[in-house]
Design a protein around this motif. Structure first.
Motif, PDB file in Angstrom:
ATOM      1  N   GLU A   1       0.821  -1.208   0.000  1.00 28.16           N
ATOM      2  CA  GLU A   1       0.000   0.000   0.000  1.00 28.16           C
ATOM      3  C   GLU A   1       0.855   1.258   0.000  1.00 28.16           C
ATOM      4  O   GLU A   1       0.557   2.234  -0.709  1.00 28.16           O
ATOM      5  CB  GLU A   1      -0.940  -0.014   1.202  1.00 28.16           C
ATOM      6  CG  GLU A   1      -2.021  -1.087   1.120  1.00 28.16           C
ATOM      7  CD  GLU A   1      -2.923  -1.095   2.349  1.00 28.16           C
ATOM      8  OE1 GLU A   1      -2.688  -0.273   3.263  1.00 28.16           O
ATOM      9  OE2 GLU A   1      -3.854  -1.915   2.387  1.00 28.16           O
ATOM     10  N   VAL A   2       1.928   1.267   0.780  1.00 22.32           N
ATOM     11  CA  VAL A   2       2.809   2.443   0.851  1.00 22.32           C
ATOM     12  C   VAL A   2       3.451   2.729  -0.502  1.00 22.32           C
ATOM     13  O   VAL A   2       3.481   3.886  -0.957  1.00 22.32           O
ATOM     14  CB  VAL A   2       3.898   2.232   1.932  1.00 22.32           C
ATOM     15  CG1 VAL A   2       4.986   3.303   1.805  1.00 22.32           C
ATOM     16  CG2 VAL A   2       3.283   2.288   3.320  1.00 22.32           C
ATOM     17  N   VAL A   3       3.950   1.701  -1.166  1.00 21.96           N
ATOM     18  CA  VAL A   3       4.636   1.936  -2.439  1.00 21.96           C
ATOM     19  C   VAL A   3       3.643   2.329  -3.534  1.00 21.96           C
ATOM     20  O   VAL A   3       3.957   3.138  -4.418  1.00 21.96           O
ATOM     21  CB  VAL A   3       5.473   0.706  -2.843  1.00 21.96           C
ATOM     22  CG1 VAL A   3       4.603  -0.459  -3.293  1.00 21.96           C
ATOM     23  CG2 VAL A   3       6.447   1.087  -3.955  1.00 21.96           C
ATOM     24  N   LEU A   4       2.425   1.801  -3.481  1.00 22.05           N
ATOM     25  CA  LEU A   4       1.413   2.190  -4.468  1.00 22.05           C
ATOM     26  C   LEU A   4       1.038   3.664  -4.308  1.00 22.05           C
ATOM     27  O   LEU A   4       0.893   4.395  -5.298  1.00 22.05           O
ATOM     28  CB  LEU A   4       0.171   1.303  -4.342  1.00 22.05           C
ATOM     29  CG  LEU A   4       0.323  -0.135  -4.864  1.00 22.05           C
ATOM     30  CD1 LEU A   4      -0.897  -0.967  -4.488  1.00 22.05           C
ATOM     31  CD2 LEU A   4       0.525  -0.145  -6.376  1.00 22.05           C
ATOM     32  N   LYS A   5       0.897   4.107  -3.076  1.00 22.52           N
ATOM     33  CA  LYS A   5       0.606   5.519  -2.823  1.00 22.52           C
ATOM     34  C   LYS A   5       1.741   6.403  -3.314  1.00 22.52           C
ATOM     35  O   LYS A   5       1.517   7.487  -3.875  1.00 22.52           O
ATOM     36  CB  LYS A   5       0.361   5.746  -1.331  1.00 22.52           C
ATOM     37  CG  LYS A   5      -0.937   5.155  -0.812  1.00 22.52           C
ATOM     38  CD  LYS A   5      -1.069   5.365   0.690  1.00 22.52           C
ATOM     39  CE  LYS A   5      -2.353   4.730   1.223  1.00 22.52           C
ATOM     40  NZ  LYS A   5      -2.463   4.866   2.701  1.00 22.52           N
ATOM     41  N   LYS A   6       2.952   5.939  -3.128  1.00 25.51           N
ATOM     42  CA  LYS A   6       4.117   6.711  -3.558  1.00 25.51           C
ATOM     43  C   LYS A   6       4.156   6.824  -5.079  1.00 25.51           C
ATOM     44  O   LYS A   6       4.445   7.901  -5.628  1.00 25.51           O
ATOM     45  CB  LYS A   6       5.393   6.046  -3.034  1.00 25.51           C
ATOM     46  CG  LYS A   6       6.643   6.896  -3.197  1.00 25.51           C
ATOM     47  CD  LYS A   6       7.817   6.263  -2.466  1.00 25.51           C
ATOM     48  CE  LYS A   6       9.057   7.140  -2.562  1.00 25.51           C
ATOM     49  NZ  LYS A   6      10.205   6.540  -1.822  1.00 25.51           N
ATOM     50  N   ILE A   7       3.853   5.734  -5.770  1.00 24.34           N
ATOM     51  CA  ILE A   7       3.835   5.759  -7.239  1.00 24.34           C
ATOM     52  C   ILE A   7       2.780   6.736  -7.742  1.00 24.34           C
ATOM     53  O   ILE A   7       3.046   7.561  -8.629  1.00 24.34           O
ATOM     54  CB  ILE A   7       3.562   4.341  -7.793  1.00 24.34           C
ATOM     55  CG1 ILE A   7       4.754   3.425  -7.540  1.00 24.34           C
ATOM     56  CG2 ILE A   7       3.265   4.408  -9.300  1.00 24.34           C
ATOM     57  CD1 ILE A   7       4.514   1.974  -7.918  1.00 24.34           C
ATOM     58  N   VAL A   8       1.585   6.660  -7.181  1.00 25.96           N
ATOM     59  CA  VAL A   8       0.491   7.544  -7.604  1.00 25.96           C
ATOM     60  C   VAL A   8       0.861   9.001  -7.373  1.00 25.96           C
ATOM     61  O   VAL A   8       0.633   9.871  -8.222  1.00 25.96           O
ATOM     62  CB  VAL A   8      -0.815   7.184  -6.863  1.00 25.96           C
ATOM     63  CG1 VAL A   8      -1.878   8.265  -7.076  1.00 25.96           C
ATOM     64  CG2 VAL A   8      -1.332   5.832  -7.338  1.00 25.96           C
ATOM     65  N   GLY A   9       1.482   9.280  -6.220  1.00 23.49           N
ATOM     66  CA  GLY A   9       1.874  10.652  -5.911  1.00 23.49           C
ATOM     67  C   GLY A   9       2.964  11.170  -6.829  1.00 23.49           C
ATOM     68  O   GLY A   9       2.886  12.291  -7.339  1.00 23.49           O
ATOM     69  N   GLN A  10       3.977  10.369  -7.074  1.00 17.85           N
ATOM     70  CA  GLN A  10       5.105  10.794  -7.903  1.00 17.85           C
ATOM     71  C   GLN A  10       4.738  10.922  -9.374  1.00 17.85           C
ATOM     72  O   GLN A  10       5.248  11.793 -10.080  1.00 17.85           O
ATOM     73  CB  GLN A  10       6.275   9.815  -7.750  1.00 17.85           C
ATOM     74  CG  GLN A  10       6.969   9.896  -6.397  1.00 17.85           C
ATOM     75  CD  GLN A  10       8.153   8.952  -6.294  1.00 17.85           C
ATOM     76  OE1 GLN A  10       8.344   8.050  -7.120  1.00 17.85           O
ATOM     77  NE2 GLN A  10       8.975   9.143  -5.271  1.00 17.85           N
ATOM     78  N   CYS A  11       3.841  10.058  -9.831  1.00 16.01           N
ATOM     79  CA  CYS A  11       3.491  10.047 -11.260  1.00 16.01           C
ATOM     80  C   CYS A  11       2.276  10.909 -11.585  1.00 16.01           C
ATOM     81  O   CYS A  11       1.933  11.078 -12.758  1.00 16.01           O
ATOM     82  CB  CYS A  11       3.253   8.624 -11.726  1.00 16.01           C
ATOM     83  SG  CYS A  11       4.713   7.549 -11.591  1.00 16.01           S
ATOM     84  N   GLY A  12       1.613  11.445 -10.561  1.00 22.82           N
ATOM     85  CA  GLY A  12       0.460  12.300 -10.800  1.00 22.82           C
ATOM     86  C   GLY A  12      -0.770  11.558 -11.280  1.00 22.82           C
ATOM     87  O   GLY A  12      -1.635  12.150 -11.950  1.00 22.82           O
ATOM     88  N   PHE A  13      -0.855  10.272 -10.925  1.00 24.82           N
ATOM     89  CA  PHE A  13      -2.044   9.510 -11.304  1.00 24.82           C
ATOM     90  C   PHE A  13      -3.227   9.898 -10.419  1.00 24.82           C
ATOM     91  O   PHE A  13      -3.056  10.464  -9.338  1.00 24.82           O
ATOM     92  CB  PHE A  13      -1.790   8.007 -11.174  1.00 24.82           C
ATOM     93  CG  PHE A  13      -0.677   7.499 -12.045  1.00 24.82           C
ATOM     94  CD1 PHE A  13      -0.425   8.063 -13.289  1.00 24.82           C
ATOM     95  CD2 PHE A  13       0.130   6.445 -11.619  1.00 24.82           C
ATOM     96  CE1 PHE A  13       0.601   7.592 -14.095  1.00 24.82           C
ATOM     97  CE2 PHE A  13       1.163   5.972 -12.408  1.00 24.82           C
ATOM     98  CZ  PHE A  13       1.398   6.538 -13.650  1.00 24.82           C
ATOM     99  N   GLU A  14      -4.438   9.555 -10.868  1.00 21.47           N
ATOM    100  CA  GLU A  14      -5.622   9.805 -10.053  1.00 21.47           C
ATOM    101  C   GLU A  14      -5.553   8.983  -8.767  1.00 21.47           C
ATOM    102  O   GLU A  14      -5.148   7.818  -8.791  1.00 21.47           O
ATOM    103  CB  GLU A  14      -6.890   9.434 -10.826  1.00 21.47           C
ATOM    104  CG  GLU A  14      -7.095  10.210 -12.113  1.00 21.47           C
ATOM    105  CD  GLU A  14      -6.411   9.540 -13.298  1.00 21.47           C
ATOM    106  OE1 GLU A  14      -5.571   8.637 -13.056  1.00 21.47           O
ATOM    107  OE2 GLU A  14      -6.701   9.925 -14.436  1.00 21.47           O
ATOM    108  N   LYS A  15      -5.951   9.587  -7.649  1.00 21.96           N
ATOM    109  CA  LYS A  15      -5.863   8.916  -6.354  1.00 21.96           C
ATOM    110  C   LYS A  15      -6.726   7.659  -6.295  1.00 21.96           C
ATOM    111  O   LYS A  15      -6.469   6.753  -5.505  1.00 21.96           O
ATOM    112  CB  LYS A  15      -6.246   9.882  -5.238  1.00 21.96           C
ATOM    113  CG  LYS A  15      -5.225  10.992  -5.017  1.00 21.96           C
ATOM    114  CD  LYS A  15      -5.575  11.841  -3.808  1.00 21.96           C
ATOM    115  CE  LYS A  15      -4.509  12.928  -3.573  1.00 21.96           C
ATOM    116  NZ  LYS A  15      -4.821  13.768  -2.397  1.00 21.96           N
TER     117      LYS A  15
END
Length: 315
Positions: A251-265
């Motif tokens: 879960e932590v790494v998925l949140k980090k990817i979404v945040g860094q790549c600007g994907f929809e939450k």
């Protein structure tokens, strides 16, 4: 982020900034037993664990300890045994299982001899007494290595990856012959003879520690009379996640990817649900309720998710 999909070299993963869920705090627990058998499914990160132990205990990597482990849990509180062993490593997945029992035996002996030759080259600066490589009898080569090491201050830490790989291939193959399998594993077959030699070497403390990985305890059960000193640690709760990822880590790494790549939450929960359905199906201890994720499949998923914002095609 850098995901080490297909990379099992611990020095590369730890030293080059790859995503890594720190399991080095398990090392002191592993030191409680000298000979261990660790079973996990294929593609579950066993080779990375062996590489972790190799880098941690190898006397030749003493000057690299801080660069490899300095930022990890064990680097802040290392055990007294770090960098105090010669490392002898075999990977039995490299042994050709085709051909007759005699040919398989030759392939096994060739692999053992090749690894001992590599050992000699790697530790050449330590002035080891001569080790005689017997091309027809690798068991003799092992005994010669043990005799040579006896003359040095450093014992051997023996690492065996996929100990049952070629034997399982013979047993489960489409054209498997029961007599061929028995000739390799049963009675005085080469695999059983090899482990008898290892057991003998441990009694003199020249092979001080042994860590064995595989996918099944079946082959070991056949050679138990030859090697009955390995402690089965694969069901122990403290090692349930020695390989594999915890849900919180995913879960932590998925949140980090979404945040860094600007994907929809919204993609976070979608990805969490997918990984949980397809990759979170392993519990190796009845003493705890936590399941672990298949690390290889998760790394592939995470790498593709970061690249495209979508999950890979799951068939």
């Amino acid at each position: 982020m850098k995901f080490p999909y297909g990379i099992s070299d611990f020095k590369t993963v730890a030293g080059e900034g790859y995503f890594y869920c720190d399991r080095t705090d398990k090392i002191p627990l592993l030191e409680n037993t000298k000979s261990q058998l660790f079973i996990r499914p294929r593609w579950f990160g066993k080779s990375l664990v062996l590489s972790m132990l190799e880098n941690y205990y190898d006397v030749a990597k003493k000057d690299e300890f801080d660069s490899i482990f300095g930022k990890l849990k064990i680097g802040k509180n290392p055990t007294a045994l770090h960098n105090s062993y010669f490392i002898l490593k075999f990977d039995f997945s490299c042994v050709d299982s085709t051909g007759s029992a005699k040919e398989v035996k030759e392939a096994l002996f060739d692999h053992i001899n090749d690894c001992i030759k590599g050992f000699l080259l790697y530790y050449g600066e330590y002035d080891l007494p001569e080790i005689e490589i017997n091309p027809k009898n690798a068991i003799s080569s092992v005994k010669s290595l043990v005799s040579s090491v006896r003359m040095t201050p450093y014992p051997v830490y023996l690492l065996i990856d996929e100990y049952d790989n070629f034997a399982n291939t013979i047993m489960m193959g489409i054209h498997s012959e029961e007599d061929r399998y028995k000739a390799i594993v049963h009675d005085e077959g080469p695999l059983k003879t090899f482990f008898k030699a290892v057991k003998s070497a441990t009694s003199g403390s020249m092979i001080d520690r042994v860590f064995i990985t595989g996918v099944s305890p079946v082959v070991m059960s056949y050679i138990t009379s030859g090697y009955n000193i390995a402690e089965n640690i694969y069901f122990e709760p403290e090692f349930n996640d020695l390989c594999g990822f915890r849900q919180q880590e995913i879960e932590v790494v998925l949140k980090k990817i979404v945040g860094q790549c600007g994907f929809e939450k919204e993609k976070i929960q979608e990805a969490v649900n997918l990984t949980k359905v397809y990759y979170n199906g392993y519990n190796f201890s009845h003493a705890i309720d936590e399941y672990v994720y298949n690390p290889t499949l998760c790394l592939y998923f995470l790498k593709q998710f970061e690249k495209t914002g979508a999950h890979p095609v799951i068939l």
